[in-house]
Scaffold this motif. Structure first.
Motif, short mmCIF file in Angstrom:
data_model
loop_
_atom_site.label_atom_id
_atom_site.label_comp_id
_atom_site.label_asym_id
_atom_site.label_seq_id
_atom_site.Cartn_x
_atom_site.Cartn_y
_atom_site.Cartn_z
N ARG A 179 62.32 102.03 49.49
CA ARG A 179 63.30 103.19 49.67
C ARG A 179 64.55 102.77 49.37
O ARG A 179 64.99 101.91 49.84
CB ARG A 179 63.21 103.88 51.04
CG ARG A 179 63.84 105.25 51.08
CD ARG A 179 64.04 105.56 52.45
NE ARG A 179 65.13 105.03 53.32
CZ ARG A 179 64.86 104.74 54.41
NH1 ARG A 179 63.90 104.97 55.13
NH2 ARG A 179 66.10 104.21 55.19
N SER A 237 58.64 116.74 51.64
CA SER A 237 60.03 116.14 51.31
C SER A 237 60.04 115.67 50.04
O SER A 237 61.31 115.09 49.51
CB SER A 237 60.20 114.91 52.46
OG SER A 237 59.25 114.07 52.16
N ARG A 278 65.05 113.40 51.68
CA ARG A 278 65.55 112.77 53.14
C ARG A 278 65.58 111.31 52.78
O ARG A 278 64.85 110.73 52.03
CB ARG A 278 64.85 113.30 54.06
CG ARG A 278 63.37 113.13 54.09
CD ARG A 278 62.58 113.90 55.08
NE ARG A 278 62.59 115.33 54.63
CZ ARG A 278 61.99 116.42 55.46
NH1 ARG A 278 61.44 116.15 56.34
NH2 ARG A 278 62.19 117.46 54.66
N GLN A 279 66.23 110.46 53.89
CA GLN A 279 66.10 109.01 53.67
C GLN A 279 65.24 108.57 54.96
O GLN A 279 65.60 108.00 55.84
CB GLN A 279 67.67 108.50 53.96
CG GLN A 279 68.70 109.05 52.74
CD GLN A 279 69.93 108.59 52.95
OE1 GLN A 279 70.63 108.10 54.01
NE2 GLN A 279 70.73 108.52 51.74
N GLN A 280 64.14 108.92 54.58
CA GLN A 280 62.88 108.54 55.31
C GLN A 280 61.80 107.86 54.52
O GLN A 280 61.41 108.58 53.67
CB GLN A 280 62.43 109.62 56.27
CG GLN A 280 63.53 110.26 57.61
CD GLN A 280 62.85 111.37 58.28
OE1 GLN A 280 61.68 111.66 57.70
NE2 GLN A 280 63.59 111.92 59.07
N THR A 281 61.33 106.82 55.08
CA THR A 281 60.23 106.09 54.18
C THR A 281 58.98 107.00 54.20
O THR A 281 58.26 107.55 55.34
CB THR A 281 59.85 104.74 54.57
OG1 THR A 281 60.98 103.97 54.45
CG2 THR A 281 58.90 104.19 53.79
N SER A 284 72.07 112.72 51.36
CA SER A 284 71.06 112.49 52.44
C SER A 284 69.61 112.29 51.32
O SER A 284 68.50 112.26 52.14
CB SER A 284 70.81 113.83 52.88
OG SER A 284 70.68 114.65 52.53
N TRP A 285 69.52 112.10 50.29
CA TRP A 285 68.47 111.86 49.42
C TRP A 285 68.00 110.46 49.16
O TRP A 285 69.06 109.39 49.25
CB TRP A 285 68.61 112.74 48.16
CG TRP A 285 68.81 114.02 48.07
CD1 TRP A 285 69.46 114.91 48.89
CD2 TRP A 285 67.83 114.84 47.34
NE1 TRP A 285 69.15 116.29 48.83
CE2 TRP A 285 68.22 116.31 47.57
CE3 TRP A 285 67.06 114.93 46.14
CZ2 TRP A 285 67.69 117.56 47.11
CZ3 TRP A 285 66.27 115.84 45.60
CH2 TRP A 285 66.78 117.31 46.00
N SER A 286 66.82 110.25 48.86
CA SER A 286 66.50 108.75 48.43
C SER A 286 65.60 108.78 47.19
O SER A 286 64.86 109.85 46.78
CB SER A 286 65.71 108.13 49.62
OG SER A 286 64.52 109.00 49.88
N ASP A 291 68.18 104.55 49.23
CA ASP A 291 69.10 105.73 49.83
C ASP A 291 70.39 105.82 48.72
O ASP A 291 70.99 104.90 48.52
CB ASP A 291 69.62 105.54 51.31
CG ASP A 291 68.48 105.29 52.18
OD1 ASP A 291 67.21 105.84 51.81
OD2 ASP A 291 68.56 104.87 53.26
N GLN A 350 62.19 106.48 46.02
CA GLN A 350 61.20 105.56 46.29
C GLN A 350 60.38 105.25 45.37
O GLN A 350 60.11 106.01 44.59
CB GLN A 350 60.50 106.17 47.90
CG GLN A 350 61.64 106.58 48.68
CD GLN A 350 60.93 107.14 50.21
OE1 GLN A 350 59.99 106.44 50.64
NE2 GLN A 350 61.63 108.04 50.78
#
Length: 781
Positions: free
Chosen positions: A560, A620, A609-612, A545-547, A562, A549
């Protein structure tokens, strides 16, 4: 109306006096202040206070004409072939009948004959009058000065430069500033003596040169050599054996080690200007000179601050970013009560008008590229006419802090003082180190000077500089003095010490995942990139669930990538993300095509997390790395790197058996260049080798200077606080070793503390200080 003389100031060079008048309370009421300057005739000894009509009548009767109120008189020399060849460096000429030889030698033509007073007269010049109101390639220079309130004249051909010669109607004693615009005929010995005396007594000299061999009238002399002779420069055997009165040397081919890049070059947009916000040429009263000079066929200068400590640069060639004492294109210095400004090219003053038989060019305010020829020249005249020596030193630094980073590096941090006290920007730092605290001038004189100190920032800015190449487990003490460009030195700073860590120990180890190595371009392809992640903990981590960026150096857009659903990283292990063009020695664990990184500067973020991201900080973000020109690194950016190289987290190559786990939250301290790069993937594991607890303060505990109960010591690696223990027994730490707190006196975050219990007079006390890290681990010594 009545006036009261507030006082008169005799001018050392000429017998001119300046009288200021101020309001006087009279029975009839308060009157306005008046300021004026008068030219005093020989034998006049004082002026008395009279009514205003009486004062004017007195001046008229004795034949002392009042100069314009506050007006500065500028003399442009036209008596030394400033009109030769394609030069027409005069402010106005009404005739062109001087038959002179010019380059190519053997050819002759009529050149301009400048007259003393421009026509129409300066007093008749209106704000909208163009430069062509007068005829000469310096007409814009002269007319702009007149519009600013200056009075200008020319010294015509046949005129002589003299000083304190009552028989010469244009004696330098009657002027404030002399402009020598690329003279092509040498000054004789008496003229040289006169000009030097004029400057020494408070006059200003603007000396404009040109490139090597700019001998326009074929007499064997050019402006750089003529200028050097005037300044007293001696060149012998290929060396500058005497830098003259001003410490400024025009570069010429007789100086060994120089080339055309020093004395015959173009630099069309030379905007490498002084960053000092108080620089009188760049930020003077007549405009902003930040655009620099437009140079075409120029020479540069070398400064010698041993010959004249006030010599300073204002503009440097664009290939000289260090802004030191070489390749200076505009310089100044003080000599006695006066000053000189030197500019290495006549092109910036050329307005493109004048003698129709000459090839003239658009300089001054018409040059392209945003240069500020006009403003720099006008500011130079203002500085020469009305400057005061800088006698105010920079303020003392009182917050110097030394912080050990690892076994061979200490970071120094402080707040920048100013050029004058706490304002402006100082010229240089003198930073030194010693084995004991540096508390006095004698201590500082005996300390070891450090090399390559950083240039000062603006007053109030945070400064940081790493001292490298130090010995492991050694205590060092530091102090600094700040200089301005007049060599006024600040008082001595506070002293601060640091003890380096054990060899190979590195800095503090993180308890979370880290970005451990980044390559932004390969040896063969700019797109050959990778990002390496390291796990310094003793537990595996699921990355599904990581990214990862990326943000450019100064941008606001986050790109990003993922990590795959199968991604994970083992304890003490690595994970490798790479571009499709990657050619490294081990295979990538994940391939991304979302972004390309810039070698000059950028950021990588490891996000759980996988959010920009919306910004460069937040909960995060588990780790971030900024390099080069990055605007949001951890504390300070890691270095930029070239093709085939990388930036690698320490200890890295310094200890190949250890994992790259050092994390002090400072990218510049935690990362080093690695060439060639060495990526690692999930097939590699390495345990971190950080220090087991904080480092030691070493044998660095000293009694303070001010009072016997004040103690100070050197900072330790990874220390958060320090414990101070005290006893009247010398062996008390042997009977109660760390972490026993039987004799604990206090715990502090600073490296200096006062004994709160004021020891009894005549009693011997023994102290022990050790470091404590964030986890509560204590050093044993």
């Amino acid at each position: 109306m009545a006036v009261k003389c507030a006082g008169w100031r005799p001018m050392a060079r000429s017998g001119i006096c300046s009288i200021s008048t101020q309001p006087v309370d009279e029975p009839s009421g308060r009157v306005d202040a008046v300021r004026a300057r008068w030219c005093r005739f020989p034998g006049m000894t004082h002026l008395r206070s009279f009514g205003s009509r009486s004062l004017v009548l007195l001046l008229l009767l004795v034949g002392v004409g009042p100069c314009a109120v506050g007006q500065v008189r500028v003399l442009f020399d036209a008596a030394h072939r400033e009109n030769a060849g394609n030069a027409d460096w005069v402010i106005d000429a009404d005739s062109w009948d001087l038959d002179q030889e010019h380059y190519p030698c053997g050819q002759w033509e009529n050149e301009s004959r400048a007259q003393r007073h421009p026509t129409p007269a300066p007093a008749s010049i209106l704000p909208d009058d163009p430069e062509t109101t007068w005829t000469g390639a310096l007409s814009a220079f002269g007319i702009d000065l007149v519009k600013l309130g200056y009075d200008v004249e020319s010294l015509p051909p046949g005129g002589v430069l003299s000083y304190q010669d009552a028989t010469n109607p244009q004696d330098l004693a009657g002027y404030d500033v002399l402009v020598l615009p690329e003279p092509n005929r040498p000054l004789d010995a008496e003229e040289i003596t006169a000009v030097r005396a004029f400057v020494q007594d408070g006059g200003g000299l603007l000396l404009i040169a040109d490139h090597q061999t700019s001998d326009r009238d074929c007499d064997g002399f050019d402006a750089p050599h003529i200028g050097n002779d005037l300044m007293g420069v001696v060149i012998s055997g290929g060396a500058i054996t005497d830098a003259g009165l001003f410490g400024i040397v025009f570069n010429v081919e007789e100086i060994s080690g120089l080339s055309d890049a020093d004395y015959w070059f173009d630099d069309g947009v030379d905007d490498n200007v002084s960053g000092d916000p108080d620089d009188p040429l760049i930020h003077g009263p007549h405009g902003d000179g930040s655009g620099g000079l437009g140079l075409f066929g120029a020479t540069s200068m070398t400064l010698d601050r041993q010959a004249n400590s006030t010599a300073r640069g204002h503009v440097w060639k664009t290939d000289t970013p260090e802004q030191g004492d070489r390749r200076v294109t505009a310089a100044s210095a003080w000599y006695g009560a006066g000053r000189i400004v030197c500019i290495g090219d006549s092109s910036p003053a050329d307005d493109g008008t004048g003698d129709l038989g000459d090839n003239l060019y658009d300089g001054w305010d018409k040059a392209s590229g945003g240069v500020n020829n006009r403003e720099i020249h006008l500011n130079a005249v203002a500085f020469l006419a009305d400057a005061a020596p800088d006698t105010v030193p920079p303020a003392a630094v009182d917050d110097l802090r030394a912080r050990p980073l690892d076994a061979d590096r200490v970071r120094l941090e402080w707040t920048a003082p100013g050029d004058d006290g706490t304002s402006g920007r100082a010229y240089r730092y003198d930073i030194r180190r010693a084995a004991t605290p540096i508390r006095t001038a004698a201590d500082f004189a005996a300390a070891v000077p450090l090399d390559d100190e950083p240039a000062p920032a603006d007053a109030g800015a945070a400064e940081a500089w790493d001292v490298t190449g130090l010995d492991p487990e050694t205590s060092y003490w530091f102090a600094l003095v700040t200089e301005d460009d007049f060599l006024n030195r600040s008082p001595l700073s506070n002293t601060s010490g640091a003890t380096t860590g054990r060899a190979g120990s590195g800095g503090p180890v993180a308890d979370h995942l880290l970005l451990s190595e980044v390559q932004t371009r390969g040896a063969a392809s700019h797109d050959d990139e990778f990002i390496e992640i390291y796990n310094p903990t003793d537990s595996p981590v699921d990355l599904s669930s990581w990214s990862v960026q990326y943000k450019s150096a100064g941008g606001t857009t986050y790109l990003r990538f993922d990590l795959p659903a199968t991604a994970s990283i083992s304890a003490d292990g690595y994970y490798l993300v790479a571009r499709p063009e990657y050619t490294g020695s081990v295979p990538a664990d994940a391939v991304q095509s979302v972004f390309l990184m810039s070698a000059g500067g950028g950021h990588v973020f490891l996000v759980d997390r996988q959010q920009t991201l919306a910004g460069c900080s937040g909960g995060s973000i588990i780790d971030k790395l900024g390099w080069g020109s990055a605007d949001c690194p951890e504390t300070a950016a890691a270095p930029a790197h070239g093709a085939g190289a990388s930036i690698e987290r320490r200890p890295g190559a310094a200890n190949a058996a250890c994992g790259n786990g050092q994390d002090s939250d400072d990218n510049s301290a935690d990362f080093a260049l690695r060439e060639p790069s060495e990526p690692q993937n999930t097939g590699d594991t390495e345990a971190p080798c950080g220090p087991a607890g904080p480092g030691s303060v070493g044998p660095s505990l000293f009694v303070g200077l001010e009072q016997v109960d004040a103690l100070e010591w050197a900072a330790a690696v990874a220390a958060d606080t320090y414990k101070m223990r005290r006893s009247s027994r010398a062996d008390f730490m042997q009977t109660h070793p760390v972490p026993d707190d039987t004799w604990l006196l206090l715990q502090v975050a600073d490296t200096r503390a006062d004994d709160p219990e004021r020891p009894d007079p005549g009693t011997a006390y023994f102290y022990f200080v050790n470091a404590v890290d964030l986890e509560g681990n204590e050093s044993q010594d």
